[in-house]
Write a protein that holds these residues in place. Structure first.
Motif, mmCIF file in Angstrom:
data_model
loop_
_atom_site.group_PDB
_atom_site.id
_atom_site.type_symbol
_atom_site.label_atom_id
_atom_site.label_comp_id
_atom_site.label_asym_id
_atom_site.label_seq_id
_atom_site.Cartn_x
_atom_site.Cartn_y
_atom_site.Cartn_z
ATOM 1 N N ALA A 117 46.285 29.853 44.826
ATOM 2 C CA ALA A 117 45.432 30.347 44.382
ATOM 3 C C ALA A 117 44.027 31.359 45.252
ATOM 4 O O ALA A 117 44.012 30.080 45.738
ATOM 5 C CB ALA A 117 45.257 28.873 43.528
ATOM 6 N N ALA A 118 43.314 31.931 44.358
ATOM 7 C CA ALA A 118 42.302 32.431 45.183
ATOM 8 C C ALA A 118 42.033 32.876 44.629
ATOM 9 O O ALA A 118 41.983 33.903 43.656
ATOM 10 C CB ALA A 118 42.744 33.339 46.875
ATOM 11 N N ILE A 119 40.108 32.727 44.820
ATOM 12 C CA ILE A 119 38.946 33.261 43.517
ATOM 13 C C ILE A 119 38.414 34.690 44.812
ATOM 14 O O ILE A 119 37.390 33.209 45.914
ATOM 15 C CB ILE A 119 38.498 32.628 42.842
ATOM 16 N N GLY A 120 37.819 35.202 45.079
ATOM 17 C CA GLY A 120 37.442 36.339 45.595
ATOM 18 C C GLY A 120 36.768 36.319 45.118
ATOM 19 O O GLY A 120 36.221 37.271 44.031
ATOM 20 N N THR A 121 35.067 37.383 45.895
ATOM 21 C CA THR A 121 34.302 37.883 45.899
ATOM 22 C C THR A 121 34.309 39.171 46.912
ATOM 23 O O THR A 121 34.237 38.651 48.084
ATOM 24 C CB THR A 121 33.085 37.124 46.031
ATOM 25 N N TRP A 122 33.506 40.312 46.044
ATOM 26 C CA TRP A 122 33.901 41.814 47.920
ATOM 27 C C TRP A 122 32.383 42.000 47.448
ATOM 28 O O TRP A 122 31.994 42.798 46.248
ATOM 29 C CB TRP A 122 35.022 42.124 47.257
ATOM 30 N N PRO A 123 31.144 41.839 48.065
ATOM 31 C CA PRO A 123 30.130 41.889 47.401
ATOM 32 C C PRO A 123 29.582 43.924 47.127
ATOM 33 O O PRO A 123 28.878 44.059 46.441
ATOM 34 C CB PRO A 123 28.791 41.326 48.071
ATOM 35 N N LYS A 124 30.536 44.120 48.471
ATOM 36 C CA LYS A 124 29.973 45.552 48.241
ATOM 37 C C LYS A 124 31.252 46.187 47.152
ATOM 38 O O LYS A 124 30.275 47.957 46.763
ATOM 39 C CB LYS A 124 30.455 46.614 49.295
ATOM 40 N N ARG A 125 31.597 45.947 46.578
ATOM 41 C CA ARG A 125 32.290 46.806 45.466
ATOM 42 C C ARG A 125 31.872 46.074 44.160
ATOM 43 O O ARG A 125 32.507 45.779 43.048
ATOM 44 C CB ARG A 125 33.664 46.172 45.651
ATOM 45 N N SER A 126 31.177 44.920 44.231
ATOM 46 C CA SER A 126 30.619 44.330 42.413
ATOM 47 C C SER A 126 31.634 43.795 42.241
ATOM 48 O O SER A 126 31.287 43.805 41.088
ATOM 49 C CB SER A 126 29.418 44.993 41.886
#
Length: 154
Positions: A51-60
């Motif tokens: 299970a992964a919870i991801g954040t991509w700041p440049k894609r908001s």
């Protein structure tokens, strides 16, 4: 358990290990994520479930939930996540599952902060029922570490 993270974390910065959960930053993408392997099982597996919870700041994009399940799912098989008192239907295919919409995504992340475990139930490509379970001790801290780690990558 954490030796399993070695392949996932190559060329990435470790932001910490919290119970069964790890937090990592990949400045090349850039992205940050909390990740955990599913509980071990002696049953057949097509894939290593996580299970992964991801954040991509440049894609908001923040706190996006993704599951890799242990088996290839049957086409159209329902996938249900039980977390605390909630049951949430997921979407996906092959060996991957994710929330159907932003509302379900937010509900999963919120429930992960207070539940002790989560389990996904489905049917594999042979029609057999299966489930994958994740312990959630440390998940909130790993998600927070990933969010903080990505705050610097904007």
């Amino acid at each position: 358990m954490f030796s399993a993270f070695a392949g996932v974390a190559q060329a990435r910065d470790s932001l910490g290990l919290y119970g069964d959960w790890g937090a990592f930053r990949d400045p090349l993408v850039p992205r940050c994520y909390a990740i955990a392997m599913a509980a071990p099982s002696a049953l057949h597996r097509d894939y290593q479930p996580y299970a992964a919870i991801g954040t991509w700041p440049k894609r908001s994009a923040r706190n996006q939930v993704h599951f890799r399940l242990s088996r290839k799912m049957a086409d159209g098989a329902p996938m249900v996540l039980r977390i605390g008192s909630e049951r949430i239907e997921l979407t996906g295919g092959g060996g991957d599952a994710w929330p159907k919409d932003d509302s379900d995504n937010a509900a999963i992340v919120a429930a992960m902060r207070s539940a002790t475990r989560m389990t996904i139930y489905s049917r594999d490509s042979s029609g057999r029922r299966f489930s994958n379970t994740w312990q959630l001790a440390g998940a909130a801290s790993a998600m927070d570490a990933a969010a903080i780690g990505c705050a610097q990558l904007r």
